[in-house]
Write a protein that holds these residues in place. Structure first.
Motif, PDB file in Angstrom:
ATOM      1  N   GLN A   1       0.826  -1.208   0.000  1.00  0.00           N
ATOM      2  CA  GLN A   1       0.000   0.000   0.000  1.00  0.00           C
ATOM      3  C   GLN A   1       0.863   1.263   0.000  1.00  0.00           C
ATOM      4  OE1 GLN A   1      -2.548   0.338   3.390  1.00  0.00           O
ATOM      5  NE2 GLN A   1      -3.666   2.091   2.597  1.00  0.00           N
ATOM      6  N   LEU A   2       1.947   1.257   0.760  1.00  0.00           N
ATOM      7  CA  LEU A   2       2.791   2.446   0.842  1.00  0.00           C
ATOM      8  C   LEU A   2       3.543   2.718  -0.453  1.00  0.00           C
ATOM      9  CD1 LEU A   2       4.331   2.082   4.434  1.00  0.00           C
ATOM     10  CD2 LEU A   2       2.389   3.484   3.734  1.00  0.00           C
ATOM     11  N   THR A   3       3.794   1.687  -1.251  1.00  0.00           N
ATOM     12  CA  THR A   3       4.544   1.865  -2.496  1.00  0.00           C
ATOM     13  C   THR A   3       3.657   2.018  -3.709  1.00  0.00           C
ATOM     14  OG1 THR A   3       4.730  -0.551  -2.609  1.00  0.00           O
ATOM     15  CG2 THR A   3       6.586   0.644  -1.650  1.00  0.00           C
ATOM     16  N   SER A   4       2.377   2.186  -3.533  1.00  0.00           N
ATOM     17  CA  SER A   4       1.472   2.367  -4.664  1.00  0.00           C
ATOM     18  C   SER A   4       1.592   3.797  -5.196  1.00  0.00           C
ATOM     19  CB  SER A   4       0.035   2.065  -4.244  1.00  0.00           C
ATOM     20  OG  SER A   4      -0.853   2.263  -5.312  1.00  0.00           O
ATOM     21  N   THR A   5       1.901   3.921  -6.476  1.00  0.00           N
ATOM     22  CA  THR A   5       2.114   5.249  -7.063  1.00  0.00           C
ATOM     23  C   THR A   5       0.823   6.054  -7.138  1.00  0.00           C
ATOM     24  OG1 THR A   5       3.862   4.249  -8.381  1.00  0.00           O
ATOM     25  CG2 THR A   5       3.117   6.435  -9.042  1.00  0.00           C
ATOM     26  N   LYS A   6      -0.298   5.392  -7.301  1.00  0.00           N
ATOM     27  CA  LYS A   6      -1.551   6.129  -7.437  1.00  0.00           C
ATOM     28  C   LYS A   6      -1.987   6.790  -6.135  1.00  0.00           C
ATOM     29  CE  LYS A   6      -4.482   2.083  -6.514  1.00  0.00           C
ATOM     30  NZ  LYS A   6      -5.520   1.188  -7.064  1.00  0.00           N
ATOM     31  N   LEU A   7      -1.368   6.430  -5.008  1.00  0.00           N
ATOM     32  CA  LEU A   7      -1.716   7.037  -3.724  1.00  0.00           C
ATOM     33  C   LEU A   7      -0.847   8.246  -3.391  1.00  0.00           C
ATOM     34  CD1 LEU A   7      -2.347   3.860  -1.525  1.00  0.00           C
ATOM     35  CD2 LEU A   7      -4.021   5.318  -2.644  1.00  0.00           C
ATOM     36  N   LEU A   8       0.098   8.591  -4.264  1.00  0.00           N
ATOM     37  CA  LEU A   8       0.879   9.800  -4.045  1.00  0.00           C
ATOM     38  C   LEU A   8      -0.023  11.031  -4.074  1.00  0.00           C
ATOM     39  CD1 LEU A   8       4.025   9.076  -6.238  1.00  0.00           C
ATOM     40  CD2 LEU A   8       3.938   9.137  -3.751  1.00  0.00           C
ATOM     41  N   LEU A   9       0.381  12.059  -3.338  1.00  0.00           N
ATOM     42  CA  LEU A   9      -0.477  13.238  -3.218  1.00  0.00           C
ATOM     43  C   LEU A   9      -0.742  13.889  -4.566  1.00  0.00           C
ATOM     44  CD1 LEU A   9       0.967  14.879   0.028  1.00  0.00           C
ATOM     45  CD2 LEU A   9      -1.106  13.518  -0.213  1.00  0.00           C
ATOM     46  N   HIS A  10       0.269  13.939  -5.431  1.00  0.00           N
ATOM     47  CA  HIS A  10       0.071  14.597  -6.722  1.00  0.00           C
ATOM     48  C   HIS A  10      -0.537  13.675  -7.761  1.00  0.00           C
ATOM     49  CE1 HIS A  10       4.083  12.711  -6.837  1.00  0.00           C
ATOM     50  NE2 HIS A  10       3.810  12.499  -8.121  1.00  0.00           N
TER      51      HIS A  10
ATOM     52  N   GLN B   1      -3.344  11.540  -6.819  1.00  0.00           N
ATOM     53  CA  GLN B   1      -4.618  11.027  -6.306  1.00  0.00           C
ATOM     54  C   GLN B   1      -5.814  11.470  -7.143  1.00  0.00           C
ATOM     55  OE1 GLN B   1      -4.908  12.056  -2.181  1.00  0.00           O
ATOM     56  NE2 GLN B   1      -3.322  10.623  -1.540  1.00  0.00           N
ATOM     57  N   ASN B   2      -5.691  12.544  -7.880  1.00  0.00           N
ATOM     58  CA  ASN B   2      -6.807  13.040  -8.685  1.00  0.00           C
ATOM     59  C   ASN B   2      -6.620  12.782 -10.173  1.00  0.00           C
ATOM     60  OD1 ASN B   2      -8.050  14.089  -6.365  1.00  0.00           O
ATOM     61  ND2 ASN B   2      -6.919  16.007  -6.525  1.00  0.00           N
ATOM     62  N   GLN B   3      -5.724  11.862 -10.546  1.00  0.00           N
ATOM     63  CA  GLN B   3      -5.487  11.570 -11.945  1.00  0.00           C
ATOM     64  C   GLN B   3      -5.158  10.097 -12.107  1.00  0.00           C
ATOM     65  OE1 GLN B   3      -2.198  13.971 -13.180  1.00  0.00           O
ATOM     66  NE2 GLN B   3      -0.821  13.227 -11.594  1.00  0.00           N
ATOM     67  N   THR B   4      -5.262   9.623 -13.327  1.00  0.00           N
ATOM     68  CA  THR B   4      -5.014   8.225 -13.642  1.00  0.00           C
ATOM     69  C   THR B   4      -3.525   8.012 -13.903  1.00  0.00           C
ATOM     70  OG1 THR B   4      -7.205   8.063 -14.630  1.00  0.00           O
ATOM     71  CG2 THR B   4      -5.636   6.309 -15.137  1.00  0.00           C
TER      72      THR B   4
END
Length: 1104
Positions: free
Chosen positions: A806-815, A817-820
């Motif tokens: 979960q911590l290494t998931s790129t889609k959860l980065l702050l920049h 989170q609102n894009q694919t």
């Protein structure tokens, strides 16, 4: 009107699926059918229709309505009253309900069926039947024992939904008064160990609260699933009285519930638990605070008050607080810890509303001057208190009153002077300890216009506290006093003589001499009074220095609170004087409290000036190693704050200064630098080494035995890593292990701090995720290699792996989170690391773990290079893995990779694999031909030797009786086809059925249905694994048996000519040689062996 036609049972079952509203009328119709039909015929048709619903596993609405209808109808039947039956006997009614007894008998027979749908519906129906019987229902002992045993068995079912309904069914069979009740024992096991949150939630809703079960219910308020925690708070509010809990349990419940991360749990705690406790106390909030011990848990009580204030409007809150008098003050006789806490929290809550609560705030907050007089009177009452408990209570009340001053608007000078005079007198008072200083100093700092002015004021105040003005009596020396006494005695003698002479002259009427004597007497009296006044002691103002611990501790606390409140950029002379006269001597004091506060204040000074860091950092390091726990924790936190603010440049600068000083002391012995190195590079390396040594020194406290030092070290390392001062995957791995270590379970501050740090750090930027990725494999290896005696052996490695994923998931980065996001490089790198680990040790006991982690990864389409490398490694893994379950999981991950890779790459990989396979097959054929040639040569020599020695008639003797095994082998041989081997491939099963097959299945009767669905028993979860292993072993044995080669026409001819034994030996040699040449995966080896044998035989036939 013509009567409506009575519906059949099938029509009733069809209509009951539509809605719940018509169930009442349908039950009456079915009751008429029941009364008009013979029971055997009714039960036969009813049972057949009931089974259709029991075969559906999904929770479809129609099926659920049917199940509800069935259970309502069965429990609604009233048996015919007999002459010997009692009218009010519920037991007799249940026993005489033949349909109910038949249904129970049927359900208890098929509850262990192999179909999960049947097991699920059996438990569901038993639960609903028992629930619909009524509160006063009783059942027969035999039936009770059967239900008891069957549902206890279903508690061990492998399906969570079956266990869920088994738990619900056993709810009415538990006995909380029996300490050995097996139902409660099973409940206590499931509530802790069951993996399904639905089952744990069901146990919470069913288990009866008692002294034995209450700890287990309390433990579920800290469950990992929020729905379970919510149910735990609802059960605590509905079933457990507040008096059944200790004060510690009450505070822990409210603290965990009101600070929970899930809003549903917060709402359950505030709306269910708190409101239930408030109802138990007749709505008195002060009594609720009394049951929570506000002195030691003020933060939790403040959360409780906020939760109670939130649903009510502000005017209603003001009206409910009716203990204020006309001056908006609480009378001193009613002023308690609870009332003061309630008053301060209410004012703070209304003040937080801003302009919306200005009117209501004026109704609960008094005038500033009146409040100051009120606080002064309360402070004066503290001087007469001697009991320690009373003193603690009064100090807590005073804290709440001082907090009320924060909400005052000190606009006019009178209010400002009144507050300043009150707080100054409190600092000067001896009976005001250092605990109250932190509530006074911030208010005084706000009253000062500048920081320098505030420092000067506090320096003067500290001087007055340490050296107060006292009145000292001073008298004459002994010699002077003796001489003065002699003079006074002489004057008294002269006075007596003058008075006697005066009387004589007055008697003789000599008034002129009498007047002179009178003047003399007055002069002597004046002189006498002067000598008497000179002999008396005089009081003078003298400053005496106080050296007691309480006074010095109070002064040090004033300095520390002042430094925390003010924003300073440099050390002025007044502050430097305080450091030299107060803080440095305090560090050398014997009292640990003085050393603690002095180090804290000195650390705050070091944050202002780096020169102080260079001077006092060794002092902090020494104190963190050899002093008491509180002092060590303070010194440790000071060092972390210094590094967090100034960075590693402070350490580098200190080392540079030390090196420069040593070089200046001895310049003659300096050797010329070597041509291969430079001084700047050496200095940079030295700076890095010193910085890393300090970080290693601080990291050593993570393994400290003291929980406080561990917490301070973990929090400090988290701050340094979050700010970028320290970048280390090893420290990150250490923090993860510390978070999961069972030894830190009771350290709530540490767990909360690290639990907040990990997601904030990992999702801040891509570089932080790379560090988390680097810490993944070392962390898991440490856990896997932990000895059984280590606490880390109890940690779930799968849970740790899920955290890293979960911590290494790129889609959860702050920049992101609102894009694919189409790439996930961290997961791709983790996949490569896991594949290499599997290939390095394919027989490892942790193979299932690595394979499971692989299937949890989310790879991106843009990571094409990493995905190709992973696919190649996965192909190698499929060739070396022997465990079937792991192989299926790897193949599943391989299919997932195929969807991410381009078709051109997959075709290239397949072509390479085919070429490799053809090369291997060619080599195998050559080896097999060589073995056949050698074996035929040896067999020819052996046959010639036998023919030359043995009698030829011995080969044609009458056969002896054949054993059963030989007969079986002959029968199997006789059934072997004699024609050439068929080249037609066997048809693959697609899983679809033809129309004829569907017709046969549709025409199957109910007995076949019962045999296939209801009759076969299903093992429990423990025995399922055993059965699976047995099936796998049997399957492996079947597949490992060599496939018999079809006999050809040449075989029949050889049998007729008597050469069958030679051909049989040759086939055995071929099979053995083919099996020894291939050592790869079992399935692939068998396929190659069969193809090789057939090609050799066909070549032999063509040659002949």
């Amino acid at each position: 009107m013509p009567s409506q036609k009575q519906m059949s049972m099938k029509e009733i079952f069809n209509q009951c699926q539509n809605s719940m509203q018509g169930h009442g009328q349908l039950i009456k119709s079915l009751q008429k059918v029941y009364k008009q039909t013979e029971f055997t015929a009714f039960w036969s048709e009813f049972n057949m229709l009931m089974r259709y619903s029991m075969m559906v596993f999904t929770r479809e609405p129609a099926v659920e309505r049917t199940i509800d209808f069935i259970t309502k109808f069965i429990t609604s039947i009233e048996p015919e009253e007999t002459a010997h039956a009692s009218v009010n006997s519920t037991l007799d009614n249940i026993c005489e309900n033949n349909l109910l007894m038949e249904v129970f008998t049927f359900l208890l027979q098929v509850h262990s069926a192999k179909d999960k749908a049947v097991r699920f519906r059996c438990c569901q129906m038993i639960n609903k039947l028992l629930s619909n019987l009524g509160e006063n229902a009783q059942i027969d002992d035999d039936l009770y024992d059967k239900i008891y045993a069957s549902m206890l068995e279903r508690l061990r079912d492998k399906m969570p939904v079956v266990r869920f309904h088994a738990v619900m069914a056993l709810a009415r069979l538990q006995d909380p008064h029996d300490d050995n009740c097996p139902v409660i024992k099973a409940y206590l096991f499931l509530i802790k160990a069951d993996t399904s949150p639905d089952v744990r939630r069901a146990v919470l809703s069913c288990i009866a609260p008692s002294t034995k079960t209450l700890p287990a219910i309390l433990s579920r308020t800290r469950d990992v699933n929020d729905t379970v925690r919510k149910m735990a708070y609802m059960v605590m509010g509905e079933k457990v009285h507040i008096k059944a809990l200790s004060i510690a349990h009450r505070i822990q419940l409210l603290q965990d519930g009101l600070t929970d991360t899930a809003d549903s749990v917060k709402d359950a705690c505030a709306a269910k638990l708190l409101q239930a406790w408030l109802r138990m106390l007749e709505g008195n909030a002060l009594d609720l605070l009394s049951s929570l011990d506000v002195e030691t848990s003020s933060e939790t009580c403040e959360l409780v008050m906020y939760a109670l204030f939130k649903p009510s409007p502000l005017p209603e809150l003001v009206v409910k607080f009716d203990i204020l008098d006309d001056n908006i003050l609480i009378p001193l006789e009613k002023l308690t810890c609870e009332s003061a806490m309630y008053w301060q929290t209410l004012c703070k809550y209304i003040h937080s509303k801003g302009t919306e609560g200005e009117i209501e705030l004026d109704k609960v907050l008094p005038n500033c001057l009146k409040l100051c007089d009120y606080i002064r009177r309360f402070v004066d009452s503290l001087t007469s208190i001697e009991d320690l408990e009373d003193q603690v209570e009064k100090e807590f009340i005073l804290k709440q009153l001082l907090l009320l001053v924060e909400f005052m608007e000190l606009v006019d000078n009178a209010s400002r002077k009144g507050v300043e005079k009150l707080f100054h007198d409190m600092l000067m008072a001896d009976h005001i300890g250092h605990h109250l200083v932190k509530y006074v100093v911030p208010q005084l700092c706000k009253l000062r216009s500048s920081s320098d002015e505030a420092i000067t004021y506090f320096a003067e105040t500290i001087s007055e506290i340490r050296e107060p003005i006292t009145m000292v009596e001073k008298g004459l020396d002994e010699d002077l006093r003796r001489q003065n006494d002699i003079k006074i005695a002489g004057l008294r003698v002269k006075l007596n003589q003058a008075k006697e002479e005066l009387e004589d002259h007055v008697r003789n009427q000599d008034f002129s001499k009498a007047a002179d004597l009178k003047a003399l007497i007055s002069e002597l009296d004046t002189e006498k009074s002067f000598l008497l006044s000179a002999a008396e002691s005089k009081q003078e103002e003298v400053r005496t220095e106080k050296t007691d611990v309480a006074t010095i501790l109070k002064c040090q606390t004033i300095v520390a609170e002042m430094l925390e409140e003010l924003t300073l950029k440099s050390i002025n002379p007044s502050l430097q004087m305080l450091i030299e006269s107060l803080l440095l001597p305090g560090i050398q004091s014997e009292d640990s409290r003085l050393r603690t506060v002095a180090q804290r204040a000195l650390g705050l000074c070091c944050l202002i000036n780096q020169d102080l860091v260079l001077q006092h950092l060794p002092l902090f390091m020494q104190a963190s190693k050899i002093d008491e726990e509180e002092v060590r924790a303070t010194a440790l936190s000071v060092m972390f704050d210094i590094l967090h603010l100034h960075g590693m440049d402070v350490i580098q600068k200190s080392k540079t200064d030390m090196d420069n000083s040593s070089e200046s002391m001895d310049t003659s012995s300096e050797a010329p630098p070597s041509p291969g190195t430079s001084e700047e590079q050496n200095q940079d390396e030295d700076k890095q080494n010193h910085a890393s040594n300090l970080v290693a020194f601080l990291s050593g406290f993570l393994d400290s035995e003291s929980s406080k030092l561990r917490s301070v070290a973990a929090e400090g390392q988290a701050k340094l890593m979050l700010s970028g001062r320290v970048v280390s995957p090893k420290i990150l791995s250490h923090l993860v292990l510390l978070w999961y270590n069972p030894l830190t379970e009771d350290d709530t501050h540490l767990r909360h701090c690290l639990g907040t740090f990990f997601p904030v750090y990992a999702f801040a930027c891509r570089g932080n995720q790379e560090k988390v990725e680097e810490a993944f494999m070392p962390t898991l290896k440490i856990l896997l290699n932990a000895p059984l005696s280590s606490p880390l052996a109890e940690v779930s490695v799968e849970n740790v792996a899920e955290l890293f994923i979960q911590l290494t998931s790129t889609k959860l980065l702050l920049h992101n989170q609102n894009q694919t996001v189409e790439e996930n490089p961290s997961h791709a790198n983790i996949a490569l690391a896991i594949c290499n680990e599997i290939l390095s040790n394919p027989d490892s006991f942790s193979l299932k773990l690595w394979v499971k982690i692989l299937n949890q990864l989310e790879l991106g389409k843009d990571d094409l290079i990493s995905n190709k490398e992973t696919f190649v490694l996965i192909q190698r893994i499929t060739e070396v893995i022997k465990d079937k379950q792991c192989l299926r999981s790897v193949e599943r991950f391989q299919e997932y990779l195929r969807k991410l890779l381009p078709n051109e790459f997959l075709e290239e990989i397949e072509n390479q694999a085919n070429k490799t396979m053809e090369t291997e097959e060619a080599g195998e054929i050559t080896n097999v031909i060589a073995d056949i040639t050698a074996a035929s040569t040896n067999q020819t020599v052996l046959n010639e030797t036998l023919l030359s020695v043995a009698d030829t008639s011995s080969f044609f003797q009458e056969p002896k009786p054949i054993r059963r095994t030989t007969a079986r082998s002959d029968v199997s041989l006789s059934k072997t086809p004699t024609g050439p081997p068929s080249k037609k491939k066997p048809a693959k099963s697609t899983g679809r059925k033809t129309k004829a097959q569907q017709a046969v299945i549709a025409a199957a009767d109910d007995s076949d249905l019962e045999n296939h669905v209801f009759a076969s028993p299903t093992p429990t979860r423990a025995s399922v694994r055993t059965a699976t292993k047995v099936a796998d072993n049997g399957e492996s044995k079947k597949t490992s048996t060599p496939t018999p080669v079809r006999s050809s026409a040449r075989n029949a001819k050889a049998k007729a000519t008597g050469k069958e034994s030679t051909r049989r030996n040759l086939s055995e040699v071929i099979t053995a040689s083919a099996s020894t040449e291939n050592n790869g995966p079992g399935t692939r080896t068998r396929c190659r062996s069969q193809r090789t044998l057939r090609s050799v035989q066909s070549r032999d036939q063509d040659g002949k």
